[in-house]
Design a protein around this motif. Structure first.
Motif, short mmCIF file in Angstrom:
data_model
loop_
_atom_site.label_atom_id
_atom_site.label_comp_id
_atom_site.label_asym_id
_atom_site.label_seq_id
_atom_site.Cartn_x
_atom_site.Cartn_y
_atom_site.Cartn_z
N LYS A 53 19.82 8.80 8.45
CA LYS A 53 19.40 8.43 7.09
C LYS A 53 18.51 7.18 7.11
O LYS A 53 17.50 7.11 6.42
CB LYS A 53 20.61 8.19 6.20
N GLN A 54 18.89 6.18 7.91
CA GLN A 54 18.09 4.96 8.04
C GLN A 54 16.73 5.27 8.66
O GLN A 54 15.69 4.75 8.23
CB GLN A 54 18.82 3.92 8.88
N ASN A 57 14.50 6.94 6.07
CA ASN A 57 14.00 5.93 5.14
C ASN A 57 12.83 5.15 5.75
O ASN A 57 11.81 4.91 5.10
CB ASN A 57 15.13 4.98 4.73
N GLU A 60 9.78 7.52 5.99
CA GLU A 60 9.23 7.76 4.66
C GLU A 60 8.29 6.62 4.26
O GLU A 60 7.18 6.85 3.76
CB GLU A 60 10.39 7.87 3.67
N ASN A 61 8.71 5.40 4.51
CA ASN A 61 7.88 4.23 4.18
C ASN A 61 6.70 4.09 5.12
O ASN A 61 5.59 3.77 4.68
CB ASN A 61 8.74 2.96 4.21
N ARG A 66 7.29 11.76 1.18
CA ARG A 66 8.56 11.90 0.47
C ARG A 66 9.44 12.80 1.32
O ARG A 66 9.13 13.97 1.52
CB ARG A 66 8.34 12.53 -0.91
N GLU A 68 13.37 14.21 2.10
CA GLU A 68 14.74 14.37 1.61
C GLU A 68 15.58 15.00 2.72
O GLU A 68 15.19 16.00 3.32
CB GLU A 68 14.77 15.26 0.38
#
Length: 163
Positions: A53-54, A57, A60-61, A66, A68
């Protein structure tokens, strides 16, 4: 206009988490065509999920995508993960790309052009597309791929999956 017409579905098994960063870097070259990336991961156990998950993130940045994460703790095949991804798809077209696959620059744009020009619900390729001579791909090192019109896919009466 081709902007934001594709959701990319990435079926992921835990042993392929290591490939995700490279894949996101490759597809980021066509970020303008991608509305959303769905990383669909299944595992029989909870292993490194928080780290994943990290990582998502961060990716994504970094790549302005985007992304998910669709995750389940049930053990599922890559085909079942693909099914979860296309059901969540939010774009006109859905493309499937395994995390350990290579991705040629321009691939999505070329497939969208073919789909648009020929009013196709489905575009498949395997290294080259010799039946469409006006469309050439940059190299031959990137294998099988597909682009499917999302509504046509939703109307299909069979599960999607290649394995």
């Amino acid at each position: 206009m081709l902007t934001g017409r594709v959701s990319v579905v990435v079926p992921l098994v835990p042993s392929h988490d290591i490939y995700l960063a490279g894949l996101m870097e490759q597809i980021s070259e066509e970020a303008d065509l991608i509305k959303k990336v769905f990383v669909c991961r299944s595992s029989g156990r909870v292993d490194n999920l928080e780290h994943l998950k990290q990582n998502i993130n961060f990716l994504e940045n970094r790549y302005q995508l985007r992304i998910e994460l669709l995750s389940t703790h049930r053990r599922q095949s890559a085909g079942q993960n693909r099914n979860a991804g296309w059901k969540a798809s939010v774009s006109e077209f859905t493309a499937f790309l395994d995390a350990d696959d290579c991705y040629a620059s321009g691939r999505l744009g070329i497939m969208l052009e073919v789909a648009t020009k020929h009013k196709s619900d489905l575009v498949l390729h395997d290294f080259i597309m010799p039946t469409v001579p006006e469309f050439t791909f940059p190299d031959d090192k990137w294998g099988f791929g597909d682009l499917i019109h999302t509504e046509a896919l939703r109307q299909a009466t069979f599960p999607i999956g290649r394995r």
